[in-house]
Each structure stands twice: as C-alpha cells, then as structure tokens.
Design an enzyme around this catalytic site. Structure first.
Site, PDB file in Angstrom:
ATOM      1  N   HIS A 176     -24.175   2.356   9.207  1.00  0.00           N
ATOM      2  CA  HIS A 176     -24.107   1.104   8.436  1.00  0.00           C
ATOM      3  C   HIS A 176     -25.344   0.230   8.591  1.00  0.00           C
ATOM      4  O   HIS A 176     -25.623  -0.625   7.749  1.00  0.00           O
ATOM      5  CB  HIS A 176     -22.832   0.334   8.793  1.00  0.00           C
ATOM      6  CG  HIS A 176     -22.707  -0.006  10.242  1.00  0.00           C
ATOM      7  ND1 HIS A 176     -23.405  -1.014  10.817  1.00  0.00           N
ATOM      8  CD2 HIS A 176     -21.966   0.559  11.225  1.00  0.00           C
ATOM      9  CE1 HIS A 176     -23.097  -1.085  12.094  1.00  0.00           C
ATOM     10  NE2 HIS A 176     -22.229  -0.134  12.372  1.00  0.00           N
ATOM     11  N   GLU A 240     -12.021  -8.931  -2.291  1.00  0.00           N
ATOM     12  CA  GLU A 240     -11.714  -7.835  -3.219  1.00  0.00           C
ATOM     13  C   GLU A 240     -10.294  -7.305  -2.974  1.00  0.00           C
ATOM     14  O   GLU A 240      -9.547  -7.029  -3.909  1.00  0.00           O
ATOM     15  CB  GLU A 240     -12.745  -6.705  -3.063  1.00  0.00           C
ATOM     16  CG  GLU A 240     -12.554  -5.621  -4.113  1.00  0.00           C
ATOM     17  CD  GLU A 240     -13.502  -4.431  -3.944  1.00  0.00           C
ATOM     18  OE1 GLU A 240     -14.361  -4.462  -3.043  1.00  0.00           O
ATOM     19  OE2 GLU A 240     -13.352  -3.460  -4.709  1.00  0.00           O
ATOM     20  N   GLN A 277      26.319  -2.932 -12.916  1.00  0.00           N
ATOM     21  CA  GLN A 277      25.910  -3.516 -11.633  1.00  0.00           C
ATOM     22  C   GLN A 277      24.672  -2.812 -11.072  1.00  0.00           C
ATOM     23  O   GLN A 277      23.768  -3.453 -10.532  1.00  0.00           O
ATOM     24  CB  GLN A 277      27.066  -3.423 -10.630  1.00  0.00           C
ATOM     25  CG  GLN A 277      26.794  -4.213  -9.370  1.00  0.00           C
ATOM     26  CD  GLN A 277      27.905  -4.033  -8.346  1.00  0.00           C
ATOM     27  OE1 GLN A 277      28.283  -2.903  -8.022  1.00  0.00           O
ATOM     28  NE2 GLN A 277      28.426  -5.127  -7.847  1.00  0.00           N
ATOM     29  N   GLY A 337      13.922   3.909 -20.290  1.00  0.00           N
ATOM     30  CA  GLY A 337      14.309   5.220 -20.816  1.00  0.00           C
ATOM     31  C   GLY A 337      13.142   5.906 -21.512  1.00  0.00           C
ATOM     32  O   GLY A 337      11.978   5.752 -21.104  1.00  0.00           O
TER      33      GLY A 337
END
Ligand SMILES: Cc1cc2nc3c(=O)[nH]c(=O)nc-3n(C[C@H](O)[C@H](O)[C@H](O)COP(=O)(O)OP(=O)(O)OC[C@H]3O[C@@H](n4cnc5c(N)ncnc54)[C@H](O)[C@@H]3O)c2cc1C
Length: 379
Positions: A176, A240, A277, A337
C-alpha cells in the site's frame, strides 16, 4: 432520526426531481446502457450533485447526513441503485481531489463535475483483482514532467462516458505504500475504453474496462503526495460503504412499498393477498429488516459526522443493509408472482441491481475480516 427543515426541503426537491426527470425515462436508459449527460446538468441545477462538497470547491456544503437524507428520498421516489451509481460517480471520483488536490485540479475536475458539465470515474480495480487494493499493478513511471502509465482497470463505473479518471497507480514499491492517484483525461494518447461491460443489473450505469499503454500524464495531475494514494482511497471508504448501505435499504424500502401496494390490490382465491396472515407477516419481516438497516446506518453516519472513528461500524452497516436488501427484494419478487419475474416490473430491476451491493465497495467477506481485525477478534 429527525431531519432538519433544510434536510426535509432537500428531500422534497429530490423527490420532485426524480419523479419529473428520472422515472419517465429510467427504462429507456436501462435499455440504452447509460444515462444522458443532460441528466448531470439537470441534477446539478436541482442542487443534488454538490451536497457534502464544500463551497470552496464548487459544492453546496453540508455533510454526510445531508447526502443520506437526499439519497433516501432519491430511492423512495423511484430512483434506482444503478442510476445513483451513474449519476453520483463524482462522489467516489472527486473527494480525494477536493481534499488534497491543487487549486488547478479543483478547477479542472471538481467544479465542472459538480456543475454537471463533466463526468469523472474512480479506477482502482484491475483484471487481476479488486479486493486487494494494495496489490494493484498498473505502473506509473516518472519521466521528466510526466508519468508514463501502463496497465488495465476493469469494472469502472461511468468509465465509458468519463471525461477523466482518478486512477490508482503504482509509483513506488510493493504494497500500500507505493500507490498514488493520477487523473487521466479522456483523449490522452494510449488511454482507451476497451469495452463497455454487460451486467446482471445496474443496466443504466455504464461500466468500462480501461487500458493504458504508454499513457503520458502530466505530473501536475498527481493528486496529493506521491505514494500517498492508498491512504486517500482508504479515507473515502467509510463514506462509500455508508452510501452503499443507503442504496441497499433505500431500494429495499421502495420494493417493500411497491409490494405492500400490490398485495392490497392483487386478489387470489377471492380475496386480496394481504388477507392471508402469511403474506402480512412477510411484509412485517421485510419492514423489520429495512427499519433495522436504516436506523443503524443513519446512526453510523451521525457518528461519522460527529468525528467518531466508524470504520468497523460502516462495514457492519453495509453488511446489515445488504442482507436486509437481499431478503426484501427476493420476497418482493415472490409476492409479485409471475409479474415480479417480468422485465419492466420495478421490483425485478431492484432484485437484479441489489446483487452488486455485497461485492462492490468491498466484498462482504473482506469487510468482515477487516472488522474482525478492528474489533480485536483476529489472532
Ligand atoms: C457493477 C460494478 C461496478 C464497479 N465499479 C467500480 C468502480 O467504479 N471503480 C473500481 O475501482 N471498482 C469498481 N468495481 C469493482 C469492485 O469494487 C470489485 O468487483 C470488488 O472490489 C471485488 O473485486 P473482484 O471483483 O476482483 O473480486 P476478487 O477480489 O477476485 O474476489 C472475489 C470474491 O472472493 C471473495 N473474497 C475475496 N477476498 C477474500 C478474502 N480475503 N477472504 C474471503 N473471501 C474473499 C469475495 O466473495 C469476493 O467477492 C465495480 C464492480 C462492479 C461489478
């Protein structure tokens, strides 16, 4: 969380913008594979592009909570995750330049992008891998007043349309500590968009593969100090990740609202779906997951604005929201559906768009491992 009067006004104008400028055209942009440049101008005019950028760099001021307020309204009114990625790419391409760039870089790239006149991208990911940011191999070698860039980038959002690309390059040794950010402009000899990539979702967001062959970039396009690129990239990760969490619970909340309306209207066995339900309980479970993700993400954003270190919490917020979103968009398609499986039905688009959110901006596994280290669970 209670939004301020200003944030509520911003949400109102955002909803109006989305209903007027976006919803009637979104399917056409999905089919075209990109959004028009004029949309950036219109979004800038409506005051959406410069939020959380300071007025000194051409923004409107405000902070991350203002962005969260705006983005929630954007999704609530029918904006998509892909559209947000395409329209707000400046949110990932500009912050490093706004914070560490020279006045000339701010004038050349930040101001015109926030005004909707230019489009910028951020290019970190390479064909050899995206998770290991410290391992990038695109090389920039200093030669006089220029850097000479060789390498390739892939999966770059808005890269097909970009006027400039904030590009992570290797200027130093391995790891890095050898990474810098260079702004590469469209039209620079040797810099090409190799391919516009075709994707599962985010269809209206153009995604590019970029190639760099002996691209000579003026050294004045180096953002911040040489070899300080990784720190600048990492600095923006929190924002981000919170932004992607908002995408996730934003499209989940929208899918829930659409599904609840559908279930009140759709009749099976002589009664509306909500008369069952099991259907009502599915809606409550979707609601519960959205609520938890939204409440936690807003709190992490609030703490970030207050100055707390929330690297781990931002990872947790992203994961929480991504998992809630995956459940909600799946159930939204289920309860619609066959209609839910059809192209052109909004929940079908959210279902496809959602899949990237656990991969981009840090894959869930990678963020979980980072969190393990930050929380002291790693050996
Ligand atoms: C639509 C889209 C838009 C994008 N936009 C941009 C952009 O604008 N700019 C940019 O720079 N990049 C962008 N990306 C790239 C994105 O950030 C990368 O895809 C992401 O970082 C993952 O990198 P990778 O695809 O190379 O997967 P890899 O790094 O190859 O990883 C593959 C998978 O392996 C797993 N994994 C990886 N490492 C570990 C580990 N250490 N432990 C456990 N599991 C692991 C994860 O499940 C991961 O998804 C975009 C990607 C997409 C698909």
């Amino acid at each position: 969380m209670t939004w301020t009067d200003e944030q509520r006004a911003l949400q109102g104008s955002t909803r109006e913008f989305v209903r007027r400028e976006v919803v009637p055209h979104l399917q056409a942009w999905e089919d075209a594979g990109e959004v028009p440049r004029e949309l950036h101008l219109a979004a800038a005019k409506a005051g959406l592009l410069g939020i959380s950028f300071s007025e000194e760099v051409g923004g409107q001021g405000g902070d991350l909570l203002d962005s969260v307020a705006m983005q929630e309204a954007f999704f609530e009114a029918g904006g998509s995750s892909g559209l947000a990625a395409a329209l707000f790419t400046g949110g990932i391409a500009l912050p490093h330049i706004a914070a560490h760039g020279t006045p000339e870089q701010v004038d050349a790239f930040v101001r015109p992008t926030l005004a909707g006149e230019k489009i910028g991208s951020l290019a970190v990911t390479e064909p050899g891998g995206g998770s290991d940011v410290a391992g990038i191999t695109t090389i920039a070698t200093r030669d006089g007043d220029s850097y000479v860039v060789n390498g390739a980038k892939t999966f770059i959002t808005s890269g097909v349309r970009a006027d400039f690309v904030t590009t992570a390059v290797r200027t130093g040794g391995p790891g890095h500590g050898g990474i810098s950010l260079l702004v590469v402009e469209r039209g620079t000899p040797g810099f090409t968009v190799d391919r516009a990539l075709s994707k599962m979702g985010w269809h209206c967001s153009d995604t590019a593969e970029l190639s760099f062959v002996d691209v000579r970039v003026p050294a004045t396009h180096l953002v911040g100090a040489e070899n300080a690129g990784f720190a600048m990239i990492a600095e923006q990760f929190v924002v981000e990740r919170i932004a992607l969490a908002v995408h996730a619970y934003g499209i989940a909340a929208r899918s829930l609202a659409l599904t609840a309306a559908y279930c009140r209207e759709r009749q099976t066995f002589g009664k509306p779906l909500v008369a069952n339900q099991v259907v009502r309980h599915k809606l409550v479970e979707m609601h519960r997951q959205v609520e938890v993700a939204r409440t936690y993400t807003r709190e992490v954003a609030r703490r970030h604005v207050a100055g707390d270190g929330v690297i781990a919490e931002a990872c947790l917020a992203k994961q929480t929201a991504v998992e809630a979103c995956a459940h909600v968009v799946d159930q939204a398609v289920q309860l619609h559906g066959g209609t839910g499986y059809m192209h052109g039905t909004e929940v079908e688009r959210h279902y496809r768009d959602a899949r990237i959110l656990g991969i981009g901006g840090g894959a869930t596994e990678v963020l979980t491992d980072l969190t393990a280290r930050l929380l002291g669970y790693a050996p």
